[in-house]
Design a protein around this motif. Structure first.
Motif, PDB file in Angstrom:
ATOM      1  N   LYS A 179     -69.178  -3.223  -4.088  1.00  0.00           N
ATOM      2  CA  LYS A 179     -68.190  -4.059  -4.588  1.00  0.00           C
ATOM      3  C   LYS A 179     -67.779  -4.994  -3.893  1.00  0.00           C
ATOM      4  O   LYS A 179     -67.650  -6.210  -4.154  1.00  0.00           O
ATOM      5  CB  LYS A 179     -67.067  -3.091  -5.244  1.00  0.00           C
ATOM      6  CG  LYS A 179     -66.224  -3.982  -6.394  1.00  0.00           C
ATOM      7  CD  LYS A 179     -65.058  -3.034  -6.918  1.00  0.00           C
ATOM      8  CE  LYS A 179     -64.245  -3.687  -7.967  1.00  0.00           C
ATOM      9  NZ  LYS A 179     -63.606  -2.420  -8.430  1.00  0.00           N
ATOM     10  N   GLU A 180     -67.334  -4.750  -2.723  1.00  0.00           N
ATOM     11  CA  GLU A 180     -66.874  -5.441  -1.743  1.00  0.00           C
ATOM     12  C   GLU A 180     -67.790  -6.642  -1.393  1.00  0.00           C
ATOM     13  O   GLU A 180     -67.453  -7.713  -0.982  1.00  0.00           O
ATOM     14  CB  GLU A 180     -65.917  -4.834  -0.757  1.00  0.00           C
ATOM     15  CG  GLU A 180     -65.592  -5.808   0.499  1.00  0.00           C
ATOM     16  CD  GLU A 180     -64.605  -6.895   0.178  1.00  0.00           C
ATOM     17  OE1 GLU A 180     -64.380  -7.615   0.936  1.00  0.00           O
ATOM     18  OE2 GLU A 180     -63.871  -6.253  -0.872  1.00  0.00           O
ATOM     19  N   LEU A 181     -68.976  -6.191  -1.230  1.00  0.00           N
ATOM     20  CA  LEU A 181     -70.073  -7.201  -0.863  1.00  0.00           C
ATOM     21  C   LEU A 181     -70.321  -8.190  -1.865  1.00  0.00           C
ATOM     22  O   LEU A 181     -70.279  -9.374  -1.321  1.00  0.00           O
ATOM     23  CB  LEU A 181     -71.360  -6.328  -0.738  1.00  0.00           C
ATOM     24  CG  LEU A 181     -72.727  -7.077  -0.194  1.00  0.00           C
ATOM     25  CD1 LEU A 181     -72.757  -7.736   1.148  1.00  0.00           C
ATOM     26  CD2 LEU A 181     -73.890  -6.208  -0.307  1.00  0.00           C
ATOM     27  N   VAL A 182     -70.400  -8.016  -2.962  1.00  0.00           N
ATOM     28  CA  VAL A 182     -70.429  -8.847  -3.930  1.00  0.00           C
ATOM     29  C   VAL A 182     -69.359  -9.897  -3.946  1.00  0.00           C
ATOM     30  O   VAL A 182     -69.351 -10.987  -4.258  1.00  0.00           O
ATOM     31  CB  VAL A 182     -70.646  -8.294  -5.371  1.00  0.00           C
ATOM     32  CG1 VAL A 182     -70.532  -9.396  -6.472  1.00  0.00           C
ATOM     33  CG2 VAL A 182     -71.943  -7.788  -5.487  1.00  0.00           C
ATOM     34  N   ARG A 183     -68.076  -9.161  -4.143  1.00  0.00           N
ATOM     35  CA  ARG A 183     -66.810 -10.120  -3.863  1.00  0.00           C
ATOM     36  C   ARG A 183     -66.771 -11.138  -2.772  1.00  0.00           C
ATOM     37  O   ARG A 183     -66.606 -12.239  -2.831  1.00  0.00           O
ATOM     38  CB  ARG A 183     -65.423  -9.079  -3.686  1.00  0.00           C
ATOM     39  CG  ARG A 183     -64.299 -10.116  -4.098  1.00  0.00           C
ATOM     40  CD  ARG A 183     -63.180  -9.118  -3.621  1.00  0.00           C
ATOM     41  NE  ARG A 183     -63.044  -8.791  -1.979  1.00  0.00           N
ATOM     42  CZ  ARG A 183     -62.295  -9.639  -1.328  1.00  0.00           C
ATOM     43  NH1 ARG A 183     -61.779 -10.851  -1.808  1.00  0.00           N
ATOM     44  NH2 ARG A 183     -62.364  -9.779  -0.044  1.00  0.00           N
ATOM     45  N   ARG A 184     -67.242 -10.740  -1.507  1.00  0.00           N
ATOM     46  CA  ARG A 184     -67.358 -11.537  -0.434  1.00  0.00           C
ATOM     47  C   ARG A 184     -68.318 -12.597  -0.643  1.00  0.00           C
ATOM     48  O   ARG A 184     -68.130 -13.854  -0.365  1.00  0.00           O
ATOM     49  CB  ARG A 184     -67.676 -10.693   0.849  1.00  0.00           C
ATOM     50  CG  ARG A 184     -66.224  -9.886   1.414  1.00  0.00           C
ATOM     51  CD  ARG A 184     -66.354  -9.683   2.773  1.00  0.00           C
ATOM     52  NE  ARG A 184     -65.304  -8.839   3.319  1.00  0.00           N
ATOM     53  CZ  ARG A 184     -64.968  -8.637   4.385  1.00  0.00           C
ATOM     54  NH1 ARG A 184     -65.759  -9.200   5.377  1.00  0.00           N
ATOM     55  NH2 ARG A 184     -63.873  -7.752   4.656  1.00  0.00           N
ATOM     56  N   ALA A 185     -69.597 -12.353  -1.302  1.00  0.00           N
ATOM     57  CA  ALA A 185     -70.448 -13.372  -1.479  1.00  0.00           C
ATOM     58  C   ALA A 185     -69.986 -14.429  -2.371  1.00  0.00           C
ATOM     59  O   ALA A 185     -70.333 -15.763  -2.394  1.00  0.00           O
ATOM     60  CB  ALA A 185     -71.893 -12.564  -1.995  1.00  0.00           C
ATOM     61  N   VAL A 186     -69.301 -14.164  -3.359  1.00  0.00           N
ATOM     62  CA  VAL A 186     -68.529 -14.916  -4.462  1.00  0.00           C
ATOM     63  C   VAL A 186     -67.797 -15.860  -3.823  1.00  0.00           C
ATOM     64  O   VAL A 186     -67.502 -16.909  -3.877  1.00  0.00           O
ATOM     65  CB  VAL A 186     -68.224 -14.275  -5.495  1.00  0.00           C
ATOM     66  CG1 VAL A 186     -67.389 -15.298  -6.569  1.00  0.00           C
ATOM     67  CG2 VAL A 186     -69.171 -13.396  -6.399  1.00  0.00           C
ATOM     68  N   LEU A 187     -66.841 -15.288  -2.828  1.00  0.00           N
ATOM     69  CA  LEU A 187     -65.910 -15.985  -2.094  1.00  0.00           C
ATOM     70  C   LEU A 187     -66.457 -16.977  -1.143  1.00  0.00           C
ATOM     71  O   LEU A 187     -65.747 -18.101  -1.078  1.00  0.00           O
ATOM     72  CB  LEU A 187     -64.834 -14.939  -1.343  1.00  0.00           C
ATOM     73  CG  LEU A 187     -63.788 -15.270  -0.441  1.00  0.00           C
ATOM     74  CD1 LEU A 187     -62.727 -16.213  -1.331  1.00  0.00           C
ATOM     75  CD2 LEU A 187     -62.927 -14.388   0.305  1.00  0.00           C
ATOM     76  N   LEU A 188     -67.237 -16.476  -0.442  1.00  0.00           N
ATOM     77  CA  LEU A 188     -68.112 -17.499   0.507  1.00  0.00           C
ATOM     78  C   LEU A 188     -68.507 -18.656  -0.248  1.00  0.00           C
ATOM     79  O   LEU A 188     -68.157 -20.014   0.135  1.00  0.00           O
ATOM     80  CB  LEU A 188     -69.434 -16.982   1.128  1.00  0.00           C
ATOM     81  CG  LEU A 188     -68.903 -15.818   2.200  1.00  0.00           C
ATOM     82  CD1 LEU A 188     -70.334 -15.087   2.574  1.00  0.00           C
ATOM     83  CD2 LEU A 188     -68.519 -16.745   3.546  1.00  0.00           C
TER      84      LEU A 188
END
Length: 470
Positions: free
Chosen positions: A420-429
């Motif tokens: 879940k955090e992985l996807v969130r960070r990708a979107v944030l980048l």
């Protein structure tokens, strides 16, 4: 000497009598505009047909979580009498310190007069509330007998508790009304089929610590577990309830305990949310952290509002093995065991427990049916599960299948929380660069989270370096 004392006593008596006459005169001479409100004693006397202050007061204490139910039931019972009345009581804060008997004894001083009915708004669901009577007098007939009921909510500021105080010409009449009130309150209870927890947060829709939550809507395809695991748990929690009549008919117990255990972040709470959403007819009580102090009250609510589920997250906080605890175990451990044992075998109640430390749990939890009948491990996800989790959390992003597969392959030993955090960070980048997220962002987020600098972050997400090999 004795004569002197008697003379002094006589003078004191005369002084008291004089002061009493003076106070009464001042009260009676006080302008009506200042006194405000109608004297209540004549109203009560006329309604009861006798002097109200000569009757005994029957007191019924009301639990915090039964206040709304009691208000609803009392209103319904009183409404059967077309001539019923609801009166407020004046007198300022002093009345909160006084019982009904005390208030009536103060009537001759003009301190028991009518006023506005006090109301207290309490929630009755996630999106509903009710303005209950917080301080007021109900006058009505029940089965032909006149009754007066003072309804007052507890106020910690004044050290008072929630209660009803009933006046009736016969105490049997008061007892009969209160017995029907309990039944009516249970039948109309606002807790039926609700999801609730205990909290003291003043910013939540709480009723002196009781909070209503929307029931989760989490479909089974959003719960990624090893094959067959969710079906096994559902069968014990949901499926067993669907066959309650057959089980009862064959003399089999319905109360049961389910334990979900495994590393942090693997999906235990997520699974609980799915189960709560899948049991729409069940009353659910959620306990975690300091709320576990209410485990006894939670069991009472579950017993009275079956079918029911009591969820205790991180149960090892109160159910640690006594052999590992030099203090002899938490006092709440024995409350929990008593609560699980205190239910009838045919009670349709599930104790749904989660823990990250199964090895530290009290062994007595598994020694009787109805405590823990099923223990299910929620392990670290294997590669296929990690791929499914990234697809689930990135469903609205649009990563390509090869990119998702590569991210899953490079994240051995990680948890659902990590995905879940992985996807969130990708979107944030991508958002920081002002563009739509793509495969390169997923790869960059993976590299960031897999770096040595992110070791602590991975640990906080429940993941271990190289743990749980595929």
């Amino acid at each position: 000497m004795a004569t002197g004392e008697n003379g002094q006593d006589g003078q004191d008596h005369e002084l008291r009598e004089a002061l009493t006459r003076l106070v009464r005169q001042l009260v009676h001479d006080e302008p009506a505009a200042k006194r405000r409100g109608e004297d209540l004693m004549p109203i009560l006397d006329e309604h009861l047909g006798v002097r109200a202050d000569e009757l005994p007061v029957v007191v019924e204490r009301i639990s915090v979580h039964r206040w709304a139910d009691t208000d609803i039931a009392l209103e319904a019972i009183a409404a059967r009498d077309p001539g019923s009345r609801l009166l407020g009581v004046g007198g300022g804060d002093q009345r909160h310190h006084s019982s009904l008997g005390d208030l009536m004894s103060q009537a001759e001083w003009g301190r028991f007069s009518s006023g506005q009915v006090d109301r207290l708004n309490v929630p009755t669901g996630p999106d509903s509330e009710r303005a209950t009577v917080a301080f007021g007098l109900h006058l009505f007939h029940h089965d032909g007998s006149p009754l007066v009921v003072l309804q007052r909510v507890g106020n910690p500021q004044y050290g008072s508790e929630s209660r009803l105080e009933v006046l009736a010409r016969r105490t049997d009449d008061a007892a009969a009304m209160l017995a029907e009130l309990r039944e009516e309150a249970m039948r109309r209870s606002v807790l039926w089929r609700q999801v609730i927890s205990f909290s003291g947060n003043p910013y939540e829709r709480s009723m002196s610590g009781l909070v209503f939550h929307p029931r989760p809507d989490l479909p089974p395809d959003h719960v990624v577990l090893p094959e067959g695991t969710l079906q096994q748990v559902r069968a014990h929690v949901v499926g067993l309830a669907e066959h309650r009549d057959q089980l009862r008919g064959k003399g089999q117990h319905l109360k049961r305990g389910v334990l979900l255990y495994g590393p942090p972040g693997t999906g235990k709470t997520h699974t609980v949310r799915h189960l709560v959403g899948a049991t729409s007819q069940a009353t659910v009580v959620l306990l975690s952290g300091t709320e576990m102090a209410h485990v006894g009250a939670a069991a009472q609510i579950a017993r009275a509002h079956q079918p029911a589920i009591v969820v205790i997250e991180d149960c090892d906080l109160i159910a640690e093995d006594r052999d590992l605890n030099y203090g002899g175990g938490s006092p709440l451990l024995f409350t929990l065991l008593d609560a699980m044992d205190g239910l009838d075998p045919d009670a349709d109640v599930v104790f749904l427990l989660t823990t990250n430390r199964a090895e530290a749990l009290e062994k007595a939890l598994a020694q009787r049916p109805g405590r823990v009948d099923l223990a299910v491990e929620i392990p670290l996800p294997h590669e296929a599960a990690r791929r499914a989790l990234i697809e689930l959390y990135g469903a609205h992003v649009g990563f390509s299948p090869p990119a998702v597969a590569r991210a899953a392959r490079e994240s051995t030993g990680t948890t659902a929380s990590y995905a879940k955090e992985l996807v969130r960070r990708a979107v944030l980048l991508a958002a920081m660069d002002g563009r739509e997220p793509g495969d390169d962002d997923l790869a960059a987020a993976t590299a960031e989270l897999q770096s040595d600098a992110a070791a602590l972050t991975r640990a906080l997400l429940g993941s271990g370096d190289g743990a749980g090999a595929d």
